[in-house]
Design a protein around this motif. Structure first.
Motif, PDB file in Angstrom:
ATOM      1  N   THR B  32      -5.678   7.443   4.886  1.00  0.00           N
ATOM      2  CA  THR B  32      -5.351   6.710   3.670  1.00  0.00           C
ATOM      3  C   THR B  32      -3.869   6.853   3.361  1.00  0.00           C
ATOM      4  N   PRO B  36       2.437   1.020  -0.996  1.00  0.00           N
ATOM      5  CA  PRO B  36       1.999  -0.380  -1.029  1.00  0.00           C
ATOM      6  C   PRO B  36       1.905  -0.931   0.401  1.00  0.00           C
ATOM      7  N   ALA B  37       1.041  -1.905   0.579  1.00  0.00           N
ATOM      8  CA  ALA B  37       0.776  -2.437   1.920  1.00  0.00           C
ATOM      9  C   ALA B  37       2.043  -2.861   2.654  1.00  0.00           C
ATOM     10  N   SER B  60      -1.530  -8.488   7.911  1.00  0.00           N
ATOM     11  CA  SER B  60      -1.568  -7.033   7.719  1.00  0.00           C
ATOM     12  C   SER B  60      -1.943  -6.323   9.012  1.00  0.00           C
ATOM     13  N   GLU B  85      -6.823  -2.844   1.956  1.00  0.00           N
ATOM     14  CA  GLU B  85      -6.640  -2.389   0.588  1.00  0.00           C
ATOM     15  C   GLU B  85      -7.956  -1.910  -0.006  1.00  0.00           C
ATOM     16  N   ASN B  87      -7.771  -0.279  -3.236  1.00  0.00           N
ATOM     17  CA  ASN B  87      -7.347  -0.777  -4.538  1.00  0.00           C
ATOM     18  C   ASN B  87      -5.825  -0.872  -4.450  1.00  0.00           C
ATOM     19  N   PRO B  88      -5.138  -1.467  -5.454  1.00  0.00           N
ATOM     20  CA  PRO B  88      -3.690  -1.681  -5.296  1.00  0.00           C
ATOM     21  C   PRO B  88      -2.901  -0.399  -5.002  1.00  0.00           C
ATOM     22  N   CYS B  89      -3.469   0.760  -5.360  1.00  0.00           N
ATOM     23  CA  CYS B  89      -2.758   2.016  -5.123  1.00  0.00           C
ATOM     24  C   CYS B  89      -3.216   2.751  -3.878  1.00  0.00           C
ATOM     25  N   HIS B  91      -4.576   2.426   0.216  1.00  0.00           N
ATOM     26  CA  HIS B  91      -4.837   1.624   1.405  1.00  0.00           C
ATOM     27  C   HIS B  91      -5.373   2.484   2.522  1.00  0.00           C
TER      28      HIS B  91
END
Lengths: 213, 140
Positions: B32, B36-37, B60, B85, B87-89, B91
Motif C-alpha cells: 500500500t 497520490p496515484a 495507471s 485506488e 480511497n483517495p488517500c 492506493h
C-alpha cells in the motif's frame, strides 16, 4: 498401435473416459488427455493413489504444501465435487472446465459465488467478505486500519446488496458482476487453451517424464 | 475499489500455479502507498529508469522492461506495475513479473516498496527519507 491402447488400460481409481469428459466440458478429447498428464503428476506427488488430496493440491498451487489458506481451502472444497476429501480425475476436469476461456459466463459467476459463500448458506454475508479481506491483507502483508476495512465493506455492500439485508444473494451477485466484469478475471485461465502444448499426451516412451514448455 | 476486487488479488485464487514450475505466488507483489496515484506512477517511472528499465505507460499501468544485453530475449525482466485506488488517500500498488529472473524481480519490489510505502502511526505520519506527506483529503 499397441502404445495407444495400452496407455488407457492401466488407470487409477476415479479415472474417467476422456471422450465422455470432453462431451461434458469445454475441453476437447486431446485437451482432456493432456489434463490427465497434469493430473497424474499432481496426484502422485505425495501419495501415489490416483487422487489429489488437500496436501497435493496445495503443493501444486503453491509449490509448498504447508501453506494453509482460506482461499485454497475453498477452491479445494469446490473441486472436491463429491465431498470425499479428495479430487478424482473427473472432478478435476469438470472443475477446471469452468476456468476455460470458452466456458459459459454463467458457470463462472456461479463458481465465484460459491467460492465466496464461505459457510455455504446460499448468501455471501458481510462477515464472510470481511474474513476474506483480512485473509488477503495477511497474505500480502498489507496493513489497513479497521475503519478503512469497514468503509470498503460499506461501499461494497451499498453497491452489491440491493435489498440492503446485509448479505448478497445469487441475483444480487449476478447484477454486481455485470457492473464489475473485472471480478471474473480470476475465473479464466488462458493456459487452458494451450494445454496440449504444455502437456503433450502422446508420449511413446513412458520413461520420458519431462514436459516441454 | 470494492472488497471483491481486493480479494481477487489473492495469489491463492490464481490457479495458474497448477500449470507452472515456478512458485506463481512469487511473481506478484502488493503493497500500500499513501502517495497520490500520479505521484506513485511518477516515482516508479523515475526509479526504474534510473535502474536501466524501459517504461511504457498506459493510464495507471506501467510496463517495465529491463534488457540485459548479455542474455537471450526470454531472460529479460518484464514487469507490469499497476496502481489501484482504495480511497483517495490510499492506493495499492501491484507488481507482476511476466518474464525474467526472480531474484532481480525481488530486488525491484524491495526498492519500490521501500520508496513508496509509508507507515501511518496513529494520527502521526512517520517520515521516510525526510519527506512528510500532507494528506489533502479528510481520511477516516
Amino acid at each position: 498401435m499397441g502404445c495407444f491402447n495400452s496407455k488407457f488400460t492401466k488407470h487409477s481409481p476415479g479415472y474417467e473416459d476422456p471422450v465422455k469428459l470432453a462431451a461434458e466440458t469445454a475441453f476437447s478429447v486431446s485437451e482432456v488427455e493432456a489434463l490427465y498428464e497434469l493430473f497424474k503428476k499432481i496426484s502422485s506427488s505425495v501419495i501415489d493413489d490416483g487422487l489429489i488430496n488437500k496436501e497435493e493440491f496445495q503443493l501444486a498451487l503453491f509449490k509448498n504444501s504447508k501453506k494453509e489458506n482460506l482461499f485454497a481451502d475453498r477452491v479445494f472444497d469446490l473441486f472436491d465435487v463429491k465431498r470425499k476429501g479428495v479430487i478424482d480425475f473427473g472432478d478435476f476436469v469438470r472443475s477446471l472446465s469452468v476456468f476455460h476461456p470458452n466456458a459459459p459466463q454463467e458457470d463462472k459467476i456461479d463458481f465465484a459465488f460459491k467460492l465466496y459463500d464461505l459457510q455455504c448458506t446460499g448468501y455471501i454475508e458481510r462477515e464472510e467478505v470481511k474474513q476474506m479481506l483480512i485473509a488477503l491483507l495477511c497474505e500480502s502483508e498489507m496493513k489497513l486500519a479497521d475503519e478503512v476495512i469497514e468503509t470498503i465493506l460499506d461501499k461494497t455492500f451499498q453497491e452489491a446488496d440491493v435489498d440492503q439485508d446485509g448479505r448478497i444473494d445469487r441475483d444480487e451477485w449476478q447484477k454486481f458482476v455485470s457492473h464489475n466484469p473485472s471480478l471474473m478475471k480470476i475465473m479464466t485461465l488462458p493456459y487452458l487453451k494451450d494445454i496440449t502444448t504444455t502437456f503433450p499426451s502422446f508420449v511413446f516412451n513412458s520413461e520420458v517424464d519431462d514436459i516441454a514448455t | 475499489m470494492n472488497a471483491f476486487q481486493l480479494i481477487a488479488m489473492s495469489r491463492s485464487l490464481d490457479l495458474s500455479g497448477l500449470f507452472e514450475e515456478e512458485d506463481a505466488a512469487e511473481r506478484k507483489t502488493r503493497f500500500t502507498s499513501v502517495y497520490p496515484a500520479k505521484d506513485i506512477v511518477h516515482k516508479i517511472e523515475e526509479t526504474v529508469r534510473a535502474m536501466g528499465f524501459q517504461v511504457q505507460r498506459k493510464n495507471s499501468r506501467l510496463n517495465l522492461l529491463h534488457i540485459d544485453p548479455k542474455s537471450k530475449g526470454d531472460r529479460h525482466l518484464s514487469v507490469a506495475a499497476e496502481v489501484f485506488e482504495v480511497n483517495p488517500c490510499l492506493h495499492v500498488v501491484e507488481l507482476r513479473k511476466s518474464a525474467g529472473d526472480i531474484a532481480q524481480y525481488r530486488q525491484l519490489c524491495i526498492k519500490l516498496s521501500s520508496d513508496l510505502s509509508l507507515q501511518k502511526d496513529d494520527n502521526m505520519w512517520r517520515e521516510k527519507g525526510g519527506i512528510t506527506l500532507p494528506c489533502p483529503c479528510p481520511c477516516p
